[in-house]
Design a protein around this motif. Structure first.
Motif, PDB file in Angstrom:
ATOM      1  N   GLY A 199       0.792  -1.223   0.000  1.00 54.38           N
ATOM      2  CA  GLY A 199       0.000   0.000   0.000  1.00 54.38           C
ATOM      3  C   GLY A 199       0.821   1.267   0.000  1.00 54.38           C
ATOM      4  N   VAL A 200       2.132   1.180   0.165  1.00 50.72           N
ATOM      5  CA  VAL A 200       2.978   2.374   0.123  1.00 50.72           C
ATOM      6  C   VAL A 200       3.138   2.767  -1.338  1.00 50.72           C
ATOM      7  CG1 VAL A 200       5.281   3.279   0.615  1.00 50.72           C
ATOM      8  CG2 VAL A 200       4.163   1.784   2.250  1.00 50.72           C
ATOM      9  N   SER A 201       2.979   4.049  -1.614  1.00 51.38           N
ATOM     10  CA  SER A 201       3.029   4.508  -3.008  1.00 51.38           C
ATOM     11  C   SER A 201       4.440   4.386  -3.577  1.00 51.38           C
ATOM     12  CB  SER A 201       2.530   5.949  -3.118  1.00 51.38           C
ATOM     13  OG  SER A 201       3.459   6.808  -2.476  1.00 51.38           O
ATOM     14  N   ILE A 202       4.496   4.333  -4.882  1.00 52.47           N
ATOM     15  CA  ILE A 202       5.774   4.175  -5.564  1.00 52.47           C
ATOM     16  C   ILE A 202       6.652   5.418  -5.400  1.00 52.47           C
ATOM     17  CG2 ILE A 202       4.973   4.996  -7.814  1.00 52.47           C
ATOM     18  CD1 ILE A 202       7.318   2.030  -7.256  1.00 52.47           C
ATOM     19  N   GLU A 203       6.040   6.587  -5.201  1.00 49.19           N
ATOM     20  CA  GLU A 203       6.831   7.810  -5.008  1.00 49.19           C
ATOM     21  C   GLU A 203       7.696   7.716  -3.756  1.00 49.19           C
ATOM     22  OE1 GLU A 203       3.430   8.075  -5.488  1.00 49.19           O
ATOM     23  OE2 GLU A 203       3.455   8.749  -7.572  1.00 49.19           O
ATOM     24  N   ASN A 204       7.134   7.147  -2.692  1.00 52.42           N
ATOM     25  CA  ASN A 204       7.907   7.011  -1.454  1.00 52.42           C
ATOM     26  C   ASN A 204       9.004   5.961  -1.605  1.00 52.42           C
ATOM     27  OD1 ASN A 204       6.313   8.911  -0.024  1.00 52.42           O
ATOM     28  ND2 ASN A 204       4.728   7.366   0.143  1.00 52.42           N
ATOM     29  N   THR A 205       8.719   4.932  -2.378  1.00 54.75           N
ATOM     30  CA  THR A 205       9.741   3.914  -2.633  1.00 54.75           C
ATOM     31  C   THR A 205      10.861   4.482  -3.485  1.00 54.75           C
ATOM     32  OG1 THR A 205       8.005   2.241  -2.560  1.00 54.75           O
ATOM     33  CG2 THR A 205      10.100   1.595  -3.533  1.00 54.75           C
ATOM     34  N   MET A 206      10.514   5.278  -4.468  1.00 55.28           N
ATOM     35  CA  MET A 206      11.529   5.851  -5.347  1.00 55.28           C
ATOM     36  C   MET A 206      12.400   6.876  -4.636  1.00 55.28           C
ATOM     37  SD  MET A 206      11.423   4.149  -8.000  1.00 55.28           S
ATOM     38  CE  MET A 206      12.645   5.060  -8.903  1.00 55.28           C
ATOM     39  N   ALA A 207      11.926   7.431  -3.538  1.00 54.68           N
ATOM     40  CA  ALA A 207      12.761   8.354  -2.763  1.00 54.68           C
ATOM     41  C   ALA A 207      13.997   7.631  -2.236  1.00 54.68           C
ATOM     42  CB  ALA A 207      11.954   8.953  -1.612  1.00 54.68           C
ATOM     43  N   VAL A 208      13.844   6.382  -1.823  1.00 52.61           N
ATOM     44  CA  VAL A 208      14.985   5.590  -1.353  1.00 52.61           C
ATOM     45  C   VAL A 208      15.908   5.258  -2.523  1.00 52.61           C
ATOM     46  CG1 VAL A 208      15.679   3.467  -0.185  1.00 52.61           C
ATOM     47  CG2 VAL A 208      13.614   4.667   0.538  1.00 52.61           C
ATOM     48  N   PHE A 209      15.325   4.951  -3.689  1.00 52.36           N
ATOM     49  CA  PHE A 209      16.140   4.681  -4.872  1.00 52.36           C
ATOM     50  C   PHE A 209      16.942   5.919  -5.274  1.00 52.36           C
ATOM     51  CE2 PHE A 209      13.476   0.971  -5.324  1.00 52.36           C
ATOM     52  CZ  PHE A 209      14.308   0.041  -5.930  1.00 52.36           C
ATOM     53  N   ASP A 210      16.352   7.113  -5.118  1.00 55.98           N
ATOM     54  CA  ASP A 210      17.073   8.344  -5.434  1.00 55.98           C
ATOM     55  C   ASP A 210      18.277   8.534  -4.520  1.00 55.98           C
ATOM     56  OD1 ASP A 210      15.368   8.946  -7.503  1.00 55.98           O
ATOM     57  OD2 ASP A 210      14.077  10.246  -6.277  1.00 55.98           O
ATOM     58  N   VAL A 211      18.094   8.258  -3.233  1.00 60.27           N
ATOM     59  CA  VAL A 211      19.205   8.367  -2.284  1.00 60.27           C
ATOM     60  C   VAL A 211      20.299   7.366  -2.654  1.00 60.27           C
ATOM     61  CG1 VAL A 211      19.875   8.020   0.133  1.00 60.27           C
ATOM     62  CG2 VAL A 211      17.786   9.272  -0.414  1.00 60.27           C
ATOM     63  N   ALA A 212      19.908   6.161  -3.022  1.00 56.41           N
ATOM     64  CA  ALA A 212      20.888   5.146  -3.398  1.00 56.41           C
ATOM     65  C   ALA A 212      21.631   5.545  -4.670  1.00 56.41           C
ATOM     66  CB  ALA A 212      20.206   3.795  -3.584  1.00 56.41           C
ATOM     67  N   ASN A 213      20.940   6.131  -5.634  1.00 59.39           N
ATOM     68  CA  ASN A 213      21.602   6.586  -6.856  1.00 59.39           C
ATOM     69  C   ASN A 213      22.572   7.720  -6.583  1.00 59.39           C
ATOM     70  OD1 ASN A 213      20.427   4.733  -8.586  1.00 59.39           O
ATOM     71  ND2 ASN A 213      18.674   6.047  -9.030  1.00 59.39           N
ATOM     72  N   GLN A 214      22.234   8.605  -5.662  1.00 56.53           N
ATOM     73  CA  GLN A 214      23.147   9.689  -5.308  1.00 56.53           C
ATOM     74  C   GLN A 214      24.418   9.149  -4.672  1.00 56.53           C
ATOM     75  OE1 GLN A 214      20.894  12.259  -2.763  1.00 56.53           O
ATOM     76  NE2 GLN A 214      19.545  12.958  -4.417  1.00 56.53           N
ATOM     77  N   LEU A 215      24.287   8.068  -3.899  1.00 55.26           N
ATOM     78  CA  LEU A 215      25.441   7.470  -3.229  1.00 55.26           C
ATOM     79  C   LEU A 215      26.097   6.368  -4.062  1.00 55.26           C
ATOM     80  CD1 LEU A 215      23.960   7.228   0.381  1.00 55.26           C
ATOM     81  CD2 LEU A 215      25.569   8.919  -0.497  1.00 55.26           C
ATOM     82  N   LYS A 216      25.528   6.097  -5.256  1.00 58.04           N
ATOM     83  CA  LYS A 216      26.032   5.052  -6.163  1.00 58.04           C
ATOM     84  C   LYS A 216      26.047   3.680  -5.493  1.00 58.04           C
ATOM     85  CE  LYS A 216      28.786   8.080  -9.054  1.00 58.04           C
ATOM     86  NZ  LYS A 216      28.605   9.378  -8.569  1.00 58.04           N
ATOM     87  N   LEU A 217      24.901   3.339  -4.882  1.00 58.20           N
ATOM     88  CA  LEU A 217      24.748   2.055  -4.203  1.00 58.20           C
ATOM     89  C   LEU A 217      23.719   1.204  -4.942  1.00 58.20           C
ATOM     90  CD1 LEU A 217      24.626   3.216  -0.489  1.00 58.20           C
ATOM     91  CD2 LEU A 217      26.548   2.220  -1.707  1.00 58.20           C
ATOM     92  N   LYS A 218      23.816  -0.099  -4.732  1.00 63.19           N
ATOM     93  CA  LYS A 218      22.839  -1.032  -5.303  1.00 63.19           C
ATOM     94  C   LYS A 218      21.662  -1.173  -4.338  1.00 63.19           C
ATOM     95  CE  LYS A 218      26.519  -3.776  -6.320  1.00 63.19           C
ATOM     96  NZ  LYS A 218      27.146  -5.056  -6.224  1.00 63.19           N
ATOM     97  N   VAL A 219      20.477  -1.359  -4.917  1.00 59.89           N
ATOM     98  CA  VAL A 219      19.262  -1.536  -4.119  1.00 59.89           C
ATOM     99  C   VAL A 219      18.606  -2.848  -4.520  1.00 59.89           C
ATOM    100  CG1 VAL A 219      17.018  -0.594  -3.485  1.00 59.89           C
ATOM    101  CG2 VAL A 219      18.904   0.939  -3.976  1.00 59.89           C
ATOM    102  N   VAL A 220      18.219  -3.633  -3.515  1.00 58.27           N
ATOM    103  CA  VAL A 220      17.489  -4.871  -3.735  1.00 58.27           C
ATOM    104  C   VAL A 220      16.148  -4.726  -3.035  1.00 58.27           C
ATOM    105  CG1 VAL A 220      17.447  -7.347  -3.338  1.00 58.27           C
ATOM    106  CG2 VAL A 220      19.606  -6.215  -3.849  1.00 58.27           C
ATOM    107  N   LEU A 221      15.065  -4.925  -3.773  1.00 58.70           N
ATOM    108  CA  LEU A 221      13.724  -4.818  -3.205  1.00 58.70           C
ATOM    109  C   LEU A 221      13.321  -6.171  -2.643  1.00 58.70           C
ATOM    110  CD1 LEU A 221      11.291  -2.981  -2.776  1.00 58.70           C
ATOM    111  CD2 LEU A 221      10.445  -3.738  -4.995  1.00 58.70           C
ATOM    112  N   ALA A 222      13.065  -6.238  -1.355  1.00 56.74           N
ATOM    113  CA  ALA A 222      12.690  -7.485  -0.704  1.00 56.74           C
ATOM    114  C   ALA A 222      11.205  -7.735  -0.913  1.00 56.74           C
ATOM    115  CB  ALA A 222      13.003  -7.417   0.783  1.00 56.74           C
ATOM    116  N   VAL A 223      10.873  -8.980  -1.244  1.00 55.90           N
ATOM    117  CA  VAL A 223       9.474  -9.373  -1.427  1.00 55.90           C
ATOM    118  C   VAL A 223       9.204 -10.624  -0.640  1.00 55.90           C
ATOM    119  CG1 VAL A 223       9.269  -8.348  -3.718  1.00 55.90           C
ATOM    120  CG2 VAL A 223      10.022 -10.708  -3.496  1.00 55.90           C
TER     121      VAL A 223
END
Length: 133
Positions: free
Chosen positions: A105-129
């Motif tokens: 139920g969390v919107s994709i905009e809030n999820t993409m905020a974490v991806f933006d931080v990771a891209n700024q730091l040049k880190l890999k992100v794995v989405l847990a399901v």
């Protein structure tokens, strides 16, 4: 002496009927192979002697709950302070991987905020399901 040349009969093979049959067979096998495994990509994967999968040296978990609270390794942070918090983990381990846990139920905009931080730091992100049962 009979020096006349003999007329040899020319041998002809008409392949027009064979072409039609070969075309229909090729079409049948192409369609049959597409129907059998439509979502399978066959790959020759490399083998490993140890049989273990490699994993990242260091991971940090980032969680977003239903109320849009952000957590970095179970410590509550705001979206503004998340970058500084993850940078501290990155200084200890440069090959850091972020494992992102997001509530339903969390919107994709809030999820993409974490991806933006990771891209700024040049880190890999794995989405847990959660696996299907």
């Amino acid at each position: 002496m009979n020096l006349r040349k003999r007329n040899k009969a020319s041998v002809e093979v008409h392949t027009s009927a064979l072409n039609d049959i070969m075309f229909f067979l090729m079409l049948f096998f192409l369609l049959a192979s597409a129907v059998v495994n439509p979502q399978v990509v066959k790959l020759l994967l490399p083998r490993s002697e140890s049989g273990q999968q490699s994993s990242a040296q260091k991971t940090v978990t980032v969680s977003i709950d239903e109320k849009l609270n952000y957590f970095v390794d179970k410590q509550a942070v705001t979206l503004e302070t998340m970058k500084a918090s993850i940078e501290r983990y990155q200084q200890a381990s440069p090959d850091l991987t972020i494992v992102l846990y997001v509530a339903r139920g969390v919107s994709i905009e809030n999820t993409m905020a974490v991806f933006d931080v990771a891209n700024q730091l040049k880190l890999k992100v794995v989405l847990a399901v959660e696996p299907k049962k």
